[in-house]
Design a protein around this motif. Structure first.
Motif, short mmCIF file in Angstrom:
data_model
loop_
_atom_site.label_atom_id
_atom_site.label_comp_id
_atom_site.label_asym_id
_atom_site.label_seq_id
_atom_site.Cartn_x
_atom_site.Cartn_y
_atom_site.Cartn_z
N ASN B 224 0.72 -1.23 0.27
CA ASN B 224 -0.09 0.04 -0.01
C ASN B 224 0.83 1.29 0.12
O ASN B 224 0.30 2.28 0.15
N GLU B 225 2.12 1.04 -0.20
CA GLU B 225 2.84 2.46 -0.04
C GLU B 225 2.99 2.64 -1.48
O GLU B 225 3.57 3.90 -1.70
N LEU B 226 2.70 2.13 -2.56
CA LEU B 226 2.86 2.40 -3.95
C LEU B 226 1.69 2.42 -4.74
O LEU B 226 1.13 1.24 -4.95
N SER B 227 1.23 3.15 -5.25
CA SER B 227 0.14 3.36 -6.26
C SER B 227 0.83 2.95 -7.49
O SER B 227 1.85 2.73 -7.94
N GLU B 228 -0.29 2.55 -8.62
CA GLU B 228 0.21 2.29 -10.13
C GLU B 228 1.09 3.21 -10.59
O GLU B 228 1.89 2.90 -11.07
N ASP B 229 0.40 4.60 -10.36
CA ASP B 229 1.16 5.53 -10.95
C ASP B 229 2.58 5.80 -10.27
O ASP B 229 3.83 5.77 -10.81
N GLY B 230 2.77 5.52 -8.98
CA GLY B 230 4.01 5.41 -8.29
C GLY B 230 4.93 4.51 -8.75
O GLY B 230 6.09 4.59 -8.87
N MET B 231 4.25 3.14 -8.94
CA MET B 231 5.43 2.26 -9.65
C MET B 231 5.80 2.69 -11.13
O MET B 231 6.94 2.35 -11.33
N ALA B 232 4.97 3.11 -11.94
CA ALA B 232 5.23 3.26 -13.23
C ALA B 232 6.35 4.59 -13.08
O ALA B 232 7.43 4.43 -13.74
N THR B 233 6.29 5.52 -12.17
CA THR B 233 7.14 6.63 -12.02
C THR B 233 8.60 5.97 -11.61
O THR B 233 9.77 6.36 -12.22
N ALA B 234 8.30 4.91 -10.73
CA ALA B 234 9.57 4.57 -10.28
C ALA B 234 10.60 3.84 -11.31
O ALA B 234 11.54 3.64 -11.33
N MET B 235 9.54 2.95 -12.05
CA MET B 235 10.19 2.26 -13.08
C MET B 235 10.89 3.02 -13.98
O MET B 235 12.03 2.69 -14.66
N VAL B 236 10.15 3.94 -14.47
CA VAL B 236 10.67 4.76 -15.72
C VAL B 236 11.78 5.86 -15.17
O VAL B 236 12.57 6.22 -16.19
N GLY B 237 11.60 6.31 -14.14
CA GLY B 237 12.63 7.15 -13.54
C GLY B 237 12.24 8.84 -13.85
O GLY B 237 12.88 9.68 -13.68
N ARG B 238 10.84 8.75 -14.34
CA ARG B 238 10.45 10.05 -14.71
C ARG B 238 8.74 10.03 -14.55
O ARG B 238 8.33 8.85 -14.71
N ASP B 239 8.14 11.13 -14.45
CA ASP B 239 6.84 11.26 -14.43
C ASP B 239 6.26 10.92 -15.86
O ASP B 239 6.55 11.19 -16.72
N LEU B 240 5.07 9.79 -16.05
CA LEU B 240 4.61 9.66 -17.20
C LEU B 240 3.42 10.38 -17.34
O LEU B 240 2.32 10.25 -16.21
N ALA B 241 3.49 11.38 -18.18
CA ALA B 241 2.25 12.31 -18.11
C ALA B 241 1.20 11.50 -18.49
O ALA B 241 0.21 11.19 -17.56
N ASP B 242 0.93 11.23 -19.53
CA ASP B 242 -0.34 10.51 -20.22
C ASP B 242 0.12 9.21 -20.98
O ASP B 242 1.08 9.56 -21.82
#
Ligand SMILES: Nc1ncnc2c1ncn2[C@@H]1O[C@H](COP(=O)(O)OP(=O)(O)OP(=O)(O)O)[C@@H](O)[C@H]1O
Ligand SMILES: Nc1ncnc2c1ncn2[C@@H]1O[C@H](COP(=O)(O)OP(=O)(O)OP(=O)(O)O)[C@@H](O)[C@H]1O
Ligand SMILES: [Mg+2]
Ligand SMILES: [Mg+2]
Lengths: 295, 498, 323, 323
Positions: B224-242
């Motif tokens: 519960n520490e990581l939302s799906e967006d959080g996961m994506a951001t952590a993986m890619v290393g940048r914010d995934l806008a859309d």
């Protein structure tokens, strides 16, 4: 010319069946013996499994071994004629063994068996010892010109005698093939009075097939080329193999020796030496028995 | 509690290239641990090290706290560590039961076929998988093969079960079954390691999450520490806008029209129209006949019916015909039909368009230029240009395949499962590629089993069921429920229109 | 580039070792005469092996090439003998003979290729069958004996094997052209690329719009025509054809291809490697003739050992490539 | 079960056709004597082909079996002749000979297998090499001629080929046992399963804890021992061995395997099919000898045609199976 050394090239087909095996053995024995006797003679022996390879061998002898003379048993006459002529044209002595070249006058010395006589002598024996109406089967060798010559002469010799060749197949001068073919002949034909196996290797295969069928008493067999086991049986008076027709593998020894003589003595050795095919019977068999030969 | 399997400071290099840079990792009994990361981050490599299939270049592997050095996967398996590999690990000529029991057959001197068939049947039943134990693997569709892989692993009585993208080719229903099994194993105290590019699965399943980027751990978190967006951001290393591009609005005339199209034996009576600049999504269950339809349209399968290009009827008997009429197809089976895995990037890229690279002799410079262009257009990341394509990560293979498909400059492109087994970052990239193509005036058909993909990408959605068109949804009609209704055949629109 | 040179070093090393050995054993080994002999006689198998490289690379096999050569030689001789009265002795006759050889080769290739690609029978079986058929037919046509080219025609035709340009024998020149053309075709044309693709994964090739059957058919046709070409150069050498012409050439050609580093399962073809493989096989025979061995009976054993060693050498290198 | 019967129908149909043809051509074809002959002759190639099925199924190949048979026969005869003075004529001598055959076969198989699995050289090359080596060695040992078993020993040993149990010749009995054992091994043991798995995809097999190299090694060892066993039955038939013993057996054995429906690339082996393949090949020879053809020169052509047709027939069936 005692101080000069000479190289003699010997080119023969490789030992792929009994007769050639014997011929290979005789060639090697002769070379060993002559090299020991005449230190000034050097021999180069090459064996080939097909005509193309034999041509390669001749080229190599000429290009790299500086031969002074060539003793050659052509795998086939036609394809070897040109290459042997090239050796002759290079000023070398040429001895041709067994199978003549397709063009006359190339060789200095010709030593050969007589394929026509080989077939004829056998055929005459059949003619004399079988009644008209007798049925025989024939096993042929590997499809080649010399096999054709033998078979044609055999057929010519029995022509008009009323002897019928009921079947003829290739046993390829091979014991196993002859065994198989004879097994099938025995299944196919109720009456077989005699077999011309044309080669002792094949004769041995044929005998086994007959023994298996238990029909030893119905037919006799004539092979050819004088294999020691067969000669021994003739000496012992085996009814199944009454005679044999010679076609001695030792002709290669004669050819090599005569060629060597040309270099170590002043004996003139030009010409043609045809070693006839004789009928080996119980009476004369001892003269054809070489227990040490592998053939 | 001691971890049952752990890595400390593990490094792994292939030749001069280091893939994993000092990984510390623990796996506990009774947990589902998710390992996520972009394509090529090193997930499979890490899993292979855990499973004994690869040896680390340095660092150590511990089992129950004691260092171990497995010489082979078999050795690890003997200690209860079982891996479901990302690539299929089944012998195609053998049957399902043979494969499930391969290497640990039942019976003494003679195989006990009956027991193995029953055992296999029981495992398949457990997975709700209708495949016969006597079926040959080569005759099975990919999703069934994956279920057999899972059955094979289940049969090995694991205490550690490592699953490398088991769900990538599964249907929704099969994924549910898999989750049920995973829950059961977790309660039984099995340690589970799970990878998927479907982040919703991860947030649903995982107790703990480890994020890998470029061969290093960049984040460890509880569920519960990581939302799906959080996961994506952590993986890619940048914010995934859309993730998805904005929708397109102006479409041109109809460029492709298909009437009463049939690809025997499954596909019947399909009619569809495709406009210029449009993305048409085709949805349906596995086995609905979408691939057959697509392969029929490009001449890979015998078919009948009418195909009109820009209003004129055309005959498409072969792929070359399709190419001549500006239609291209990207296969769903990247490894078996798409790419020559043991050849280089260049050879793969140009294979279907070699004619363009020289009349008599191929021009290497032209090919290299095309590759350079493709690498930059499609952002293909390869350690070396002459690397065998099989060694590329899935995402990069897919981008290469996309580049290969686009090389003939088609006007219509049919993309079958564009993002199977592909990470979220690359997925988004591919969606934007597709959008760019449409905006440049191409028409795109996207066949996908991924619902968000269909919903997020399509201007219109065509749903297939049992080889027929179940319905077409347009604009605001497109919604998950509407699509699912059509798929399941519970909508009023379900009446097949002929 | 670096890949080609690396992959070629393996068999090359074996070749170089053999040359050194030959030079060491006999002073005449490196003489122009001997080198011409070795190269010229490699030419037949060489051209066939180049064609075989394409067949094997695209995942096929052809066991019939040796008997096909015998059959083509037979047909060529028959045709030329029959045409002597009409065309007389001269270029037209020779050209007609050559045309017959190429056409018969082409047809033989088409036959093999269609049975394999259309009827879908394993190449091993099809070509085992045609191997028996061709050899039998030539034996039958020759009535068990030898078919000989008309003597005059032979004399006129002879230079095609024995003469040459600038002191280089024709077979060597033709072989060199074929080898270079083969290498270029494999590396720099669509056809070569398609062969590799099909051998690597025929399904992928099919999905990439490669006409798999057509390419495979062409590999057999090309091989058939190369056998025809080899026969054109072979007939003037021996002037005859019989049941024993071209015996075991198929085995030699396939061995040369594999020694050269082409994979038997296809997908990766090296024409240069094949050429090196052919030369290795020829050199082994030549060296055996240069040296006096214990017994000629052992030639086959020494050949066997060297073939295996040549590949060990190559494997040592190529495993460093990380294949 | 239905799978086995289905997959076997293809070659079986060809076999049945041949039997009908044979019966039609000659009344004696179906006689007990002829059937015994055909089956007993098939036994040698048959046993070897059963072993070859495993080698090919697991992705290998062995070209050396024919020469290996000649070599084993030679060693066996040498050993028995040498032991006559010590052991006398009797069972111990025959048993010693059999032991020699099996041990030499085993060692030959180990040699091939180790070069292939440990040194990692292509099976084609390794066994092409050993093919030359074995044949050369036997020619050398026999001094180019024939090695013959001691006459007395031969007489004692002869019944092993010619006699039998309940009127069935020993070779037929042994062949039947080997065929059944082979079929059981392929279908019902781990070894057979592993062979198929390795031939299908060796990486998968390795990942599934199959000891790939060891299984492959054993296929070659088993084949070597089967060649030894075949030789044990072959030697009493003619009591001799020479450079031409077992010539082209490898081709026949491989052809039988492929005709029987085993894939040349491995992964799928049918021992029953192989047995049918062997019988088809033997029957073709038998029928050609029993029938009166235009010319025996054409035997090879007819053989070739029938081999291809047999496979066409099979392919027709198996494509219906949807392979
Ligand atoms: N045998 C190999 N030789 C060279 N490089 C390799 C090899 N195997 C993998 N790699 C490289 O290692 C990197 C990590 O690969 P890995 O398969 O572990 O990625 P992944 O995270 O599982 O990706 P995906 O999500 O696509 O499965 C990639 O760049 C890949 O190209
Ligand atoms: N090798 C095969 N042999 C026979 N039938 C097959 C084979 N492969 C697939 N099929 C059949 O073809 C149909 C379609 O399969 P497939 O899963 O490719 O459908 P699809 O609608 O294209 O699904 P998706 O694109 O999601 O994979 C199925 O009914 C399946 O049974
Ligand atoms: Mg991965
Ligand atoms: Mg699909």
């Amino acid at each position: 010319a005692q101080d000069q050394t000479y190289t003699i090239g010997v080119s023969i087909p490789s030992a792929t069946h009994g007769f050639m095996g014997g011929l290979n053995w005789h060639a090697q024995q002769t070379i060993e013996r002559l090299e020991a006797t005449y230190p000034q003679l050097d021999f180069v022996l090459a064996t080939a499994g097909e005509p193309g390879k034999q041509v390669d061998d001749l080229e190599d002898m000429l290009a790299t071994r500086n031969i002074d003379a060539l003793v050659v048993l052509p795998f086939e006459s036609e394809p070897l004629t040109g290459p042997v002529k090239a050796v002759k044209d290079a000023g070398k002595w040429v001895t041709v063994v067994d199978r003549g070249l397709s063009q006359p006058g190339i060789e200095d010395l010709y030593v050969a068996g007589d394929n026509t006589a080989f077939g004829r002598v056998a055929g005459e024996y059949f003619r004399q010892n079988l009644p008209s109406g007798a049925k025989i089967v024939v096993l042929r060798g590997i499809p080649t010109t010399l096999d054709n010559e033998r078979v044609d002469a055999f057929q010519a010799a029995i022509d008009g005698s009323g002897i019928e060749i009921v079947d003829m197949q290739h046993g390829n001068w091979n014991r196993d093939d002859a065994f198989t073919v004879m097994q099938d002949f025995l299944s196919k034909h109720q009456q077989i009075d005699a077999v011309w196996a044309a080669d002792d290797d094949m004769a041995l295969g044929v005998m086994e097939a007959i023994a298996q069928a238990g029909r030893e008493d119905e037919m006799w067999i004539v092979g050819g080329a004088g294999m020691k086991e067969i000669i021994k049986r003739i000496m012992d008076g085996d009814k199944q193999i009454p005679v044999n027709v010679t076609y001695p593998p030792a002709q290669i020894s004669t050819a090599i020796e005569m060629t060597a003589l040309r270099f170590v003595s002043d004996t003139p050795v030009y010409g043609r030496f045809i070693i006839g095919s004789t009928l080996v019977t119980q009476e004369n068999a001892a003269a054809f028995y070489f227990p040490d030969s592998p053939f | 509690m001691t971890p049952c399997l752990s890595l400390s400071d593990v490094r792994k290099a292939f030749g001069p290239i280091e893939i994993l840079h000092g990984i510390d990792f623990d796996l506990y009994p009774g947990e589902v641990h998710a390992l996520i990361g972009e394509n090529g981050a090193g997930k499979s490599t890490l899993m292979k090290i855990l499973g004994g299939y690869l040896r680390p270049t340095s660092g150590s592997v511990q089992l129950d706290g004691a260092p171990v050095s497995f010489q082979s996967g078999a050795e690890a398996e003997a200690r209860g560590i079982v891996v479901i590999h990302q690539e299929f690990n089944l012998a195609p000529d053998l049957t399902v039961a043979d494969n499930i029991y391969l290497g640990r057959e039942l019976g003494g001197l003679f195989l006990d076929h009956k027991a193995m068939r029953e055992g296999a049947q029981a495992l398949l039943d457990q997975l709700d998988c209708p495949v016969s134990p006597d079926a040959r693997i080569r005759d099975l569709p990919v999703s069934d093969r994956q279920m057999v892989e899972i059955a094979k692993a289940l049969g090995r009585k694991a205490r550690v079960l490592i699953m490398d993208e088991p769900s990538a080719v599964l249907t929704q229903r099969e994924v549910q079954v898999l989750f049920r099994i995973i829950d059961k194993l977790r309660s039984a105290g099995v340690a589970l390691l799970y990878t998927s590019h479907r982040l919703e699965e991860v947030s649903h399943l995982a107790d703990r999450i480890t994020v890998l980027r470029d061969g290093a751990v960049v984040r460890r978190a509880m569920r519960n520490e990581l939302s799906e967006d959080g996961m994506a951001t952590a993986m890619v290393g940048r914010d995934l806008a859309d993730i998805f591009p904005p929708r397109r609005t102006d479409f041109g005339p109809v460029v492709l029209e298909v009437q009463d199209f049939a690809v025997p034996p499954l596909v019947q009576g399909v009619s569809l129209a495709l406009r210029r600049g449009e993305v048409l999504g085709i949805s349906g269950l596995f086995g609905a006949g979408r691939t057959e339809l697509a392969e029929g349209l490009v001449g890979l399968r015998p078919h009948h019916g009418i195909i009109r290009r820009n209003g004129a009827a055309v005959a498409v008997r072969s792929l070359s015909d399709a190419e001549r009429h500006g239609i291209a197809y990207l296969t769903e089976d990247r490894k078996e039909r798409g790419l020559l895995l043991d050849k280089s990037l260049r050879e793969n890229l140009t294979l279907s368009t070699l004619r363009r690279f020289g009349a008599l002799f191929l021009s290497r410079p032209a090919e290299d230029a095309a590759l350079t262009q493709a690498i930059s257009d499609f952002d293909i990341r390869a350690p070396r240009r002459d690397i065998a394509v099989g060694n590329l990560s899935g995402g990069n293979q897919q981008k290469l395949l996309l580049a290969k498909t686009m090389l003939p400059a088609p006007e219509i492109v049919i993309i079958d499962e564009p993002t199977r087994g592909i990470d979220i970052g690359t997925k988004s990239q591919i969606y934007h590629f597709i959008d760019r193509l449409a905006r440049q005036g191409l028409s795109v058909i996207v066949i996908s089993s991924d619902m968000p993909e269909i919903l997020g990408l399509s201007d219109r959605v065509l749903v297939m069921r049992q080889g027929r068109v179940a319905g077409v949804l347009d604009g605001t009609d497109i919604s998950e429920t509407a699509v699912v209704r059509l798929i399941m055949g519970t909508s009023e629109k379900a009446a097949p229109h002929v | 580039m670096s890949k080609i040179s690396l992959s070629a070093t393996g068999p090359l090393a074996a070749l170089v070792l053999l040359v050194v050995l030959g030079a060491f054993l006999n002073d005449n080994f490196l003489s122009a005469g001997n080198i011409t002999n070795v190269l010229a006689r490699s030419a037949f198998i060489g051209m066939i092996a180049v064609g075989m490289t394409f067949v094997i690379t695209s995942g096929g096999l052809d066991l019939s090439v040796g008997s096909m050569a015998a059959f083509i030689a037979g047909m060529m001789i028959l045709a030329m003998n029959a045409l002597v009265p009409t065309l007389g002795i001269g270029m037209p006759l020779v050209l007609a003979g050559m045309a017959v050889a190429l056409v018969v080769g082409l047809l033989a290739g088409v036959g093999n290729g269609l049975l394999i690609t259309r009827a879908g029978i394993e190449p091993f079986i099809v070509t085992l069958g045609t191997m028996g058929i061709f050899r039998s037919l030539v034996t039958w046509i020759a009535d068990g004996g030898t078919l000989s080219l008309d003597f005059e025609a032979r004399q006129f035709y002879r230079p095609v094997y024995y003469d040459g340009l600038f002191g280089i024998a024709w077979p060597i020149i033709v072989f060199a052209i074929i080898a270079v053309a083969g290498e270029i075709t494999m590396r720099h044309t669509r056809f070569g690329r398609y062969c590799e693709a099909i051998g690597s994964n025929d399904k992928v090739a099919r999905y990439s719009a490669v006409k798999v059957e057509r390419v495979q058919l062409w590999t057999y046709i090309a091989l058939g025509m190369l056998v025809g070409l080899a026969t054109i150069l072979y007939v003037p050498r021996l002037g005859s054809a019989s049941g024993s012409t071209g015996l075991l050439w198929e085995l030699e050609a396939i061995a040369a291809v594999i020694i050269g580093g082409t994979a038997l399962k296809g997908g990766y073809g090296r024409v240069w490697g094949t050429v090196v493989g052919v030369l290795i096989l020829s050199l082994i025979d030549n060296i055996l003739n240069l040296a006096d061995l214990v017994s000629p009976y052992l030639n086959g054993a020494i050949q066997g050992v060297i073939i295996v060693l040549a590949v060990v050498l190559q494997r040592g290198k190529s495993s460093a490539e990380g294949r």
